[in-house]
Enzyme design. Structure first.
Site, PDB file in Angstrom:
ATOM      1  N   GLY A 103      14.657 -20.376  -8.410  1.00  0.00           N
ATOM      2  CA  GLY A 103      15.000 -19.200  -7.197  1.00  0.00           C
ATOM      3  C   GLY A 103      13.705 -18.963  -6.896  1.00  0.00           C
ATOM      4  N   ALA A 141       6.813 -30.828  -8.139  1.00  0.00           N
ATOM      5  CA  ALA A 141       7.878 -31.321  -7.648  1.00  0.00           C
ATOM      6  C   ALA A 141       7.367 -32.127  -6.211  1.00  0.00           C
ATOM      7  CB  ALA A 141       8.738 -30.162  -7.110  1.00  0.00           C
ATOM      8  N   GLU A 192      10.234 -27.688  -0.451  1.00  0.00           N
ATOM      9  CA  GLU A 192       8.969 -27.883  -1.169  1.00  0.00           C
ATOM     10  C   GLU A 192       7.717 -27.706  -0.169  1.00  0.00           C
ATOM     11  OE1 GLU A 192       8.437 -28.003  -4.060  1.00  0.00           O
ATOM     12  OE2 GLU A 192      10.344 -28.680  -5.077  1.00  0.00           O
TER      13      GLU A 192
HETATM   14  P1  TGC Z   1      -2.503 -18.886  -1.311  1.00  0.00           P
HETATM   15  O1  TGC Z   1      -3.567 -17.810  -0.965  1.00  0.00           O
HETATM   16  O2  TGC Z   1      -2.620 -20.167  -0.887  1.00  0.00           O
HETATM   17  O3  TGC Z   1      -2.270 -18.969  -3.031  1.00  0.00           O
HETATM   18  C1  TGC Z   1      -2.157 -18.053  -3.769  1.00  0.00           C
HETATM   19  C2  TGC Z   1      -2.709 -18.143  -5.172  1.00  0.00           C
HETATM   20  O4  TGC Z   1      -1.672 -19.389  -5.535  1.00  0.00           O
HETATM   21  C3  TGC Z   1      -2.893 -20.608  -5.583  1.00  0.00           C
HETATM   22  N1  TGC Z   1      -2.291 -21.807  -5.038  1.00  0.00           N
HETATM   23  C4  TGC Z   1      -1.971 -22.926  -5.728  1.00  0.00           C
HETATM   24  N2  TGC Z   1      -1.694 -23.015  -6.934  1.00  0.00           N
HETATM   25  C5  TGC Z   1      -1.328 -24.144  -7.533  1.00  0.00           C
HETATM   26  N3  TGC Z   1      -0.710 -25.288  -6.724  1.00  0.00           N
HETATM   27  C6  TGC Z   1      -0.547 -24.884  -5.309  1.00  0.00           C
HETATM   28  N4  TGC Z   1      -0.099 -25.780  -4.729  1.00  0.00           N
HETATM   29  C7  TGC Z   1      -1.186 -23.762  -4.964  1.00  0.00           C
HETATM   30  N5  TGC Z   1      -1.375 -23.110  -3.573  1.00  0.00           N
HETATM   31  C8  TGC Z   1      -2.020 -22.042  -3.676  1.00  0.00           C
HETATM   32  C9  TGC Z   1      -3.973 -20.165  -4.925  1.00  0.00           C
HETATM   33  O5  TGC Z   1      -5.459 -20.599  -5.460  1.00  0.00           O
HETATM   34  C10 TGC Z   1      -4.070 -18.652  -5.299  1.00  0.00           C
HETATM   35  O6  TGC Z   1      -4.603 -18.615  -6.617  1.00  0.00           O
HETATM   36  P2  TGC Z   1      -5.235 -17.160  -6.800  1.00  0.00           P
HETATM   37  O7  TGC Z   1      -5.583 -17.478  -8.196  1.00  0.00           O
HETATM   38  O8  TGC Z   1      -6.334 -17.174  -5.854  1.00  0.00           O
HETATM   39  O9  TGC Z   1      -4.316 -16.088  -6.963  1.00  0.00           O
HETATM   40  O10 TGC Z   1      -1.220 -18.097  -0.828  1.00  0.00           O
HETATM   41  P3  TGC Z   1      -0.529 -18.173   0.635  1.00  0.00           P
HETATM   42  O11 TGC Z   1       0.439 -16.790   0.651  1.00  0.00           O
HETATM   43  O12 TGC Z   1      -1.664 -18.153   1.468  1.00  0.00           O
HETATM   44  O13 TGC Z   1       0.231 -19.384   0.571  1.00  0.00           O
HETATM   45  C11 TGC Z   1       0.641 -19.960   1.555  1.00  0.00           C
HETATM   46  C12 TGC Z   1       1.513 -21.284   1.559  1.00  0.00           C
HETATM   47  C13 TGC Z   1       2.132 -21.263   3.045  1.00  0.00           C
HETATM   48  C14 TGC Z   1       0.641 -22.429   1.279  1.00  0.00           C
HETATM   49  C15 TGC Z   1       2.294 -21.096   0.481  1.00  0.00           C
HETATM   50  O14 TGC Z   1       3.106 -19.956   0.549  1.00  0.00           O
HETATM   51  C16 TGC Z   1       3.390 -22.359   0.520  1.00  0.00           C
HETATM   52  O15 TGC Z   1       3.088 -23.393   0.035  1.00  0.00           O
HETATM   53  N6  TGC Z   1       4.671 -22.006   1.145  1.00  0.00           N
HETATM   54  C17 TGC Z   1       5.675 -23.014   1.009  1.00  0.00           C
HETATM   55  C18 TGC Z   1       6.761 -22.693   0.177  1.00  0.00           C
HETATM   56  C19 TGC Z   1       7.634 -23.576  -0.489  1.00  0.00           C
HETATM   57  O16 TGC Z   1       6.921 -24.786  -0.559  1.00  0.00           O
HETATM   58  N7  TGC Z   1       8.582 -23.337  -1.035  1.00  0.00           N
HETATM   59  C20 TGC Z   1       9.552 -24.156  -1.763  1.00  0.00           C
HETATM   60  C21 TGC Z   1      10.547 -23.680  -2.554  1.00  0.00           C
HETATM   61  S1  TGC Z   1      11.179 -24.405  -3.844  1.00  0.00           S
HETATM   62  C22 TGC Z   1      12.008 -25.682  -3.238  1.00  0.00           C
HETATM   63  O17 TGC Z   1      11.983 -26.189  -1.904  1.00  0.00           O
HETATM   64  C23 TGC Z   1      12.650 -26.676  -4.150  1.00  0.00           C
HETATM   65  S2  TGC Z   1      13.462 -28.006  -3.347  1.00  0.00           S
HETATM   66  C24 TGC Z   1      14.216 -28.602  -4.620  1.00  0.00           C
HETATM   67  C25 TGC Z   1      14.858 -29.899  -4.725  1.00  0.00           C
HETATM   68  O18 TGC Z   1      13.888 -30.978  -4.996  1.00  0.00           O
HETATM   69  O19 TGC Z   1      16.060 -30.141  -4.774  1.00  0.00           O
HETATM   70  P1  FAD Z   2      11.253 -21.323   7.717  1.00  0.00           P
HETATM   71  O1  FAD Z   2       9.959 -20.549   6.801  1.00  0.00           O
HETATM   72  O2  FAD Z   2      11.848 -20.431   8.544  1.00  0.00           O
HETATM   73  O3  FAD Z   2      10.549 -22.222   8.975  1.00  0.00           O
HETATM   74  C1  FAD Z   2      11.124 -22.483  10.012  1.00  0.00           C
HETATM   75  C2  FAD Z   2      10.448 -23.601  10.881  1.00  0.00           C
HETATM   76  O4  FAD Z   2       8.986 -22.595  11.276  1.00  0.00           O
HETATM   77  C3  FAD Z   2       9.930 -24.912  10.458  1.00  0.00           C
HETATM   78  O5  FAD Z   2       9.614 -25.767  11.225  1.00  0.00           O
HETATM   79  C4  FAD Z   2       8.477 -24.467   9.712  1.00  0.00           C
HETATM   80  O6  FAD Z   2       7.705 -25.505   9.367  1.00  0.00           O
HETATM   81  C5  FAD Z   2       7.869 -23.525  10.940  1.00  0.00           C
HETATM   82  N1  FAD Z   2       6.771 -22.816  10.439  1.00  0.00           N
HETATM   83  C6  FAD Z   2       6.819 -21.865   9.272  1.00  0.00           C
HETATM   84  N2  FAD Z   2       5.769 -21.372   9.098  1.00  0.00           N
HETATM   85  C7  FAD Z   2       4.741 -21.610  10.010  1.00  0.00           C
HETATM   86  C8  FAD Z   2       3.561 -21.494  10.826  1.00  0.00           C
HETATM   87  N3  FAD Z   2       2.832 -20.512   9.870  1.00  0.00           N
HETATM   88  N4  FAD Z   2       3.193 -22.019  11.578  1.00  0.00           N
HETATM   89  C9  FAD Z   2       3.668 -22.838  12.273  1.00  0.00           C
HETATM   90  N5  FAD Z   2       5.210 -23.320  12.112  1.00  0.00           N
HETATM   91  C10 FAD Z   2       5.834 -22.521  11.113  1.00  0.00           C
HETATM   92  N6  FAD Z   2      14.004 -23.188  -2.266  1.00  0.00           N
HETATM   93  C11 FAD Z   2      13.982 -22.887  -3.631  1.00  0.00           C
HETATM   94  O7  FAD Z   2      13.492 -21.729  -3.819  1.00  0.00           O
HETATM   95  N7  FAD Z   2      14.766 -23.529  -4.656  1.00  0.00           N
HETATM   96  C12 FAD Z   2      15.315 -24.543  -4.479  1.00  0.00           C
HETATM   97  O8  FAD Z   2      15.774 -25.154  -5.530  1.00  0.00           O
HETATM   98  C13 FAD Z   2      15.490 -25.103  -3.300  1.00  0.00           C
HETATM   99  N8  FAD Z   2      16.251 -26.170  -2.711  1.00  0.00           N
HETATM  100  C14 FAD Z   2      16.734 -26.490  -1.437  1.00  0.00           C
HETATM  101  C15 FAD Z   2      17.722 -27.427  -1.199  1.00  0.00           C
HETATM  102  C16 FAD Z   2      17.983 -27.865   0.173  1.00  0.00           C
HETATM  103  C17 FAD Z   2      18.962 -28.743   0.488  1.00  0.00           C
HETATM  104  C18 FAD Z   2      17.189 -27.069   1.114  1.00  0.00           C
HETATM  105  C19 FAD Z   2      17.375 -27.443   2.544  1.00  0.00           C
HETATM  106  C20 FAD Z   2      16.323 -26.016   0.898  1.00  0.00           C
HETATM  107  C21 FAD Z   2      16.062 -25.669  -0.426  1.00  0.00           C
HETATM  108  N9  FAD Z   2      15.037 -24.717  -0.905  1.00  0.00           N
HETATM  109  C22 FAD Z   2      15.023 -24.409  -2.080  1.00  0.00           C
HETATM  110  C23 FAD Z   2      14.483 -24.049   0.321  1.00  0.00           C
HETATM  111  C24 FAD Z   2      13.221 -24.671   1.026  1.00  0.00           C
HETATM  112  O9  FAD Z   2      12.291 -24.634   0.108  1.00  0.00           O
HETATM  113  C25 FAD Z   2      12.909 -24.012   2.225  1.00  0.00           C
HETATM  114  O10 FAD Z   2      14.176 -24.162   3.248  1.00  0.00           O
HETATM  115  C26 FAD Z   2      11.688 -24.276   3.122  1.00  0.00           C
HETATM  116  O11 FAD Z   2      10.494 -23.708   2.148  1.00  0.00           O
HETATM  117  C27 FAD Z   2      11.496 -23.760   4.381  1.00  0.00           C
HETATM  118  O12 FAD Z   2      11.760 -22.503   4.237  1.00  0.00           O
HETATM  119  P2  FAD Z   2      12.826 -21.989   5.616  1.00  0.00           P
HETATM  120  O13 FAD Z   2      14.051 -22.947   5.353  1.00  0.00           O
HETATM  121  O14 FAD Z   2      13.088 -20.348   5.337  1.00  0.00           O
HETATM  122  O15 FAD Z   2      12.152 -22.294   6.924  1.00  0.00           O
END
Ligand code: TGC
Ligand code: FAD
Length: 389
Positions: free
Chosen positions: A134, A246, A367
């Protein structure tokens, strides 16, 4: 005719025999046990063939790249090949395994106490316990650092309040890895399903990833013992470190979805007679097939190299971003193209292309969206972060 995976550049030759064995075993499992039932589950929104979990566990596919605690301890390439083969079946199947292994077992293995590891890892590896991750909230997806979920210290426990949304497997999980903001930094907590104040609800109405359970998690004054806090990490790097695992699996998984669509389009175009000859004999069809094969080959080379770098400890997370971004993008375009080549037949679930296509819309978003990985790469290349304003 059994599925044939494109291997134009003889990548097989670069795999160890154990890696090929793992891949072939998972391929056979997907073919025999998963593909016959996937459509039935996709037709119901938010349904997964739960009866396959013991078999998936028996094959060692949960947390397959982790060492000890009943995990299979495979290398990164074997792990990637598992993800490829699972997603050849369906992105929902790969999601199930990558959440369990990369997002639940990995943080416990890497950030957990010995007691937490002993308690959870063998059960998760055996599929006797299911977990979820989460991080995302209704208003904070791409920017998890803004999360509103709060954990407040109260003696030897923490009181958690907040909502997590879009959580894979939330309603069927025994344990949720919940990331919450404390007074000082972000911390991870192991929240058991029976803790008072914790509730998970199914989300319905998805066009995409229908063969997967997606949930909302509600936490209202949930008391979590200090012994359930992951002690060895703090800050956003905790959850982001899990995402690396992941995302790596997704980069491989996307190749699997692309291989399935390419195989289907190639077969279909050889058999489908149009204007008195096979579709495959027309130049426009060959252009599509040649483009698909080229992009798949590039994607295969990208992940193989990535896997070898991971095993050598030379991987930077921006490399994972490049592979996730590229491979999901080309897989989605290949799925759309395959669907198009199947004509009207492409819109029904007798064929896999459209199922993969709609799934890959989710994979492009979760992701880290395609845009976010573009910006991660942009920051790595320029040294300038362009996430805000
Ligand atoms: P930022 O300053 O970049 O980083 C904070 C700290 O984290 C370190 N770091 C990482 N470490 C390991 N792996 C990575 N990929 C890392 N990226 C950054 C970084 O070095 C720093 O460390 P420290 O020691 O200096 O504190 O933080 P930011 O706030 O600027 O990050 C920006 C951004 C946009 C890159 C980050 O927030 C991001 O990646 N956002 C995307 C969120 C996302 O991917 N959510 C996914 C949710 S889970 C999901 O979707 C599961 S789907 C499940 C399924 O397969 O069904
Ligand atoms: P938003 O962040 O609101 O993004 C909306 C749009 O804005 C996108 O096009 C994005 O690319 C764009 N955008 C965002 N930031 C910027 C920027 N800086 N500049 C320009 N464009 C930008 N999350 C979990 O924690 N655990 C899970 O197990 C998990 N499973 C999932 C399963 C499914 C089926 C789905 C659909 C999602 C899941 N997620 C999970 C959530 C997923 O990680 C988020 O949906 C994803 O990180 C994007 O966030 P959001 O949907 O809030 O989109």
């Amino acid at each position: 005719m059994p599925f044939e995976a494109l291997d134009f550049y003889r990548i097989d030759d670069d795999l160890a025999s154990e890696e090929r064995l793992v891949r072939d075993t998972v391929r056979a499992f997907v073919e025999k046990e998963f593909l016959p039932c996937v459509v039935e589950h996709v037709r119901q929104d938010g349904s997964f063939p739960f009866e396959l979990v013991p078999k998936i566990a028996e094959l060692g596919l949960f947390g397959a790249n982790l060492q000890g605690y009943g995990c299979a301890g495979m290398n990164s390439v074997a792990y990637g090949l598992i993800m490829q083969e699972l997603e050849r079946g369906d992105s929902g199947l790969r999601s199930f395994a990558s959440v369990q292994g990369g997002l639940v077992m990995f943080p416990i293995h890497t950030y957990g106490s010995e007691e937490q590891k002993e308690r959870w890892l063998p059960a998760l590896a055996q599929g006797k316990a299911i977990g979820c991750f989460g991080l995302t909230e209704p208003d904070f997806g791409s920017n998890p650092g803004g999360m509103l979920t709060r954990a407040v210290r109260d003696g030897d426990r923490w009181i958690l309040n907040g909502t997590k949304r879009w959580i894979t497997n939330g309603t069927i999980s025994d344990v949720a890895v919940v990331w919450a903001q404390t007074e000082n930094d972000i911390q991870g907590f192991l929240v058991k399903k029976d803790f008072d104040g914790f509730e998970a609800r199914d989300m319905k109405g998805k066009f995409s990833l229908r063969g997967s359970i997606t949930s909302e998690l509600f936490l209202q004054d949930v008391a979590v013992p200090e012994s359930n806090r992951l002690p060895n990490v703090s800050g956003l790097k905790g959850p982001l470190g899990c995402l690396n695992q992941a995302r790596y699996g997704i980069a491989w998984g996307a190749v699997g979805a692309a291989l399935a669509c390419f195989d289907e389009a190639l077969r279909y175009s050889k058999e489908r007679i149009i204007f008195d000859r096979p579709l495959a004999g027309f130049q426009l069809a060959q252009q599509k097939l040649a483009w698909m094969a080229t992009e798949i080959t590039k994607a295969q080379l990208l992940v193989l190299r990535l896997g070898r770098l991971k095993d050598q400890g030379k991987l930077h997370h921006s490399m994972v971003s490049m592979a996730k971004m590229n491979n999901v993008d080309i897989a989605l375009r290949i799925a759309r193209m395959a669907r198009d080549m199947l004509g009207a037949n492409g819109i029904v679930d007798d064929y896999c292309a459209m199922r993969h296509m709609v799934n890959l819309e989710t994979v492009r978003t979760y992701e880290g969206t395609h845009d976010i990985h573009t910006l991660i790469l942009g920051r790595e290349l320029t040294g300038l972060a362009a996430f805000e304003g």
